[in-house]
Design an enzyme around this catalytic site. Structure first.
Site, PDB file in Angstrom:
ATOM      1  N   CYS A   1     -26.037  -7.747  -7.603  1.00 56.24           N
ATOM      2  CA  CYS A   1     -25.233  -8.165  -8.752  1.00 56.24           C
ATOM      3  C   CYS A   1     -23.888  -8.719  -8.295  1.00 56.24           C
ATOM      4  CB  CYS A   1     -25.016  -6.971  -9.679  1.00 56.24           C
ATOM      5  SG  CYS A   1     -23.924  -7.345 -11.055  1.00 56.24           S
TER       6      CYS A   1
ATOM      7  N   CYS B   1     -10.870  -0.627 -25.830  1.00 57.20           N
ATOM      8  CA  CYS B   1     -11.860  -1.537 -25.231  1.00 57.20           C
ATOM      9  C   CYS B   1     -12.675  -2.235 -26.322  1.00 57.20           C
ATOM     10  CB  CYS B   1     -12.787  -0.769 -24.278  1.00 57.20           C
ATOM     11  SG  CYS B   1     -13.670   0.567 -25.084  1.00 57.20           S
TER      12      CYS B   1
END
Length: 440
Positions: free
Chosen positions: A148, A396
Site C-alpha cells: 500500500c 475527524c
C-alpha cells in the site's frame, strides 16, 4: 460532473445518478457499471477521454480507484487540499450559526504517501494462499493489500513476511462463516524515529505453537520488529481486539514521538496514524489556546494524553478525561515519561467527571477530541455550564463537528475559526481544529 463527499465523481445520465470511482469534475470518461441500485448506480472509470487539469498523471498506486482506501489518489495534491476545504465549508454553512466562522485553507500533511504508521488488516483465504488486506466497501470480500502506498514501508514488509510465514508454518486462517481456524487479523505499528515495529497477531484461540513460529519467522525477515504480541479474540463479531494479550517478545511497548513529546505505545493504544500531521494539529491547539501559565485545562476524550502533554508546558494544570481505562493508564505513564507533573488523568463517564471538575473550580479552557460520532448533547451542556473562556474542538468528521458547533452556539459559544488539517492524504477524510469563544 461534480464530486460527492465520498470522493465519487457524480454524473447524471438519462435521469440516473452515476457515482464513478476515479472520476473528476469536468471529465469525459468511459466507465464500467459495477452495481445498479434503486437510486444510484456505481461505476469504475476505465478510460479518460477528456482529463481534468486536477488529474494526477502518475498516481502513487494504480489499483487506487478499485480499492476503497484512496478515492482521491487520482487527484493532484493541491486540488485535494482545496477539495477538503470545500467539504468542510459545505458542512459548516448548513448552519446559520456558523455563517461567519472563518474556514482556513487546509494545511498539507508533511508526507503525502507512506505516512500511515499503523495498519489493521484482515487475514482471509487458506494457509496455502492467504490474503491480507481490507474489506471491499459493503462486503466481506477481502482485497489484498501487500504494498500500500499509504503505509510506512516497514508495514508492507511485515505483511509480505507474514504471508510467507503463514504458508511455511501452515497456520490455520480463521473463517468467519464456519468459525474455524486460528489467525484473524494482523495489526502493525511503526515508531518512525526509532524505526522499530510492533506486530500483533489476533487469533481466535491460543494456538501458541503456530504463532510462536510465525513470530520468529517475521522477526527474522524484518529485523526492525521489536515487539510481537498475540491478542486472543474468541468473539464472532468484527471487533478486532479481544481482551487477552500474550507477549512473545520481552519488549512490550514501542516508544514513539510527536514533536518533542514521547509516548509509550501498547497493542491497544490509540495513536494518530500520521505523526507529522498530528504534530501540526497539536501545535494548532496550543496556538488557539493562548495559555499564559495560569490556566486550568480539561482535555475531554484525551486518549493516551497527546494534546494534554502538548498543553502542559504552558498551563497551570491539565486534567485529561477518557472513558477507556487502559488509555488513562497509558496517559498517566506518558505524563511521567515527559515529566509533566501538572497533568493528571481520570477514567469514567465524561458528563459526571466534567460536572465534578466544574464543582472543584471549573476550567479556563476545555478541549474536545471525540470519536467520529461527535459529542453527546449532555456532554456539550456540561462543558458550557463550566463557562470556560475558550473551547477547542478537534474532530475527524466535518458532519458531526458542524452539528456540535451549532449546539454550542445555542449554549453561548461562537465559532471563531475552523482549521482543516490533512491527516489522511489520498482519502476523503479531514481533521479539523475549531476555536470557540464564550459570548459575553
Amino acid at each position: 460532473m461534480s464530486t460527492d463527499n465520498d470522493g465519487f465523481g457524480v454524473a447524471i445520465h438519462e435521469g440516473t445518478r452515476f457515482l464513478v470511482a476515479g472520476g473528476l469534475p469536468g471529465e469525459v470518461l468511459v466507465a464500467r457499471v459495477t452495481y445498479v441500485g434503486r437510486r444510484e448506480t456505481f461505476a469504475n472509470a476505465l478510460k479518460t477521454l477528456k482529463a481534468s487539469p486536477d488529474r494526477e498523471t502518475a498516481p502513487a498506486c494504480m489499483p487506487g480507484r478499485m480499492c476503497d482506501g484512496c478515492p482521491l489518489i487520482q487527484m493532484r495534491y493541491p486540488a485535494q487540499l482545496a477539495w477538503k476545504k470545500e467539504l468542510v465549508t459545505r458542512e459548516m454553512r448548513k448552519f446559520p450559526s456558523l455563517a461567519e466562522a472563518t474556514i482556513r485553507d487546509t494545511i498539507a500533511s508533511p508526507k503525502q504517501i507512506n505516512y500511515r504508521n499503523t495498519a489493521k488488516l484482515v487475514i482471509a483465504g487458506k494457509n496455502s494462499d492467504p490474503v491480507i488486506g481490507i474489506y471491499r466497501r459493503n462486503t466481506h470480500d477481502v482485497m489484498e493489500i501487500d504494498s500500500c502506498a499509504l503505509h510506512h514501508p516497514l508495514i508492507n514488509k511485515v505483511v509480505k513476511a507474514t504471508k510467507i510465514g503463514i504458508k511455511k508454518g501452515k497456520v490455520p486462517v480463521y473463517n468467519p462463516k464456519s468459525e474455524m481456524g486460528l489467525l484473524r487479523y494482523l495489526v502493525v505499528r511503526v515508531a518512525e524515529q526509532s524505526n522499530k515495529v510492533m506486530v500483533v497477531f489476533v487469533t481466535s484461540e491460543q494456538g501458541y505453537n503456530e504463532i510462536h513460529h510465525l513470530a520468529k519467522y517475521v522477526q527474522q525477515e524484518v529485523p526492525e520488529v521489536a515487539v510481537v504480541a498475540q491478542n486472543i479474540n474468541a468473539s464472532t463479531g468484527n471487533v478486532i481486539f479481544g481482551h487477552k494479550d500474550r507477549f512473545i517478545t520481552k519488549e512490550r511497548t514501542l516508544r514513539a514521538f510527536v514533536g518533542d513529546k514521547s509516548f509509550h505505545l501498547s497493542p491497544h493504544s490509540f495513536f494518530q496514524v500520521n505523526s507529522g500531521a498530528a504534530q501540526i494539529i497539536y501545535e494548532k491547539v496550543r496556538e488557539f489556546a493562548k495559555l499564559t501559565g495560569k490556566e486550568r485545562v480539561i482535555d475531554v476524550y484525551c486518549g493516551i494524553g497527546g494534546i494534554s502533554l502538548y498543553l502542559a508546558d504552558q498551563a497551570s494544570e491539565v486534567v485529561g478525561i477518557e472513558f477507556v481505562e487502559a488509555a488513562v493508564a497509558d496517559a498517566t505513564e506518558n505524563a511521567a515519561l515527559n515529566h509533566a507533573e501538572n497533568c493528571s488523568f481520570e477514567a469514567g463517564d465524561a458528563v459526571h467527571l466534567i460536572d465534578e471538575i466544574g464543582e472543584e473550580g471549573g476550567a479556563d479552557l476545555i478541549v474536545l477530541n471525540p470519536p467520529r460520532k461527535g459529542c453527546e448533547e449532555k456532554v456539550l451542556k456540561s462543558v458550557a455550564n463550566i463557562k470556560p473562556a475558550r473551547i477547542i474542538y478537534v474532530s475527524c468528521s466535518p458532519d458531526t463537528l458542524s452539528r456540535d458547533l451549532d449546539i454550542l452556539s445555542r449554549l453561548g459559544y461562537r465559532t471563531v475559526e475552523v482549521q482543516p488539517v490533512d491527516m489522511f492524504p489520498q482519502t476523503v477524510h479531514v481533521e479539523d481544529v475549531a476555536l470557540l469563544e464564550r459570548v459575553k
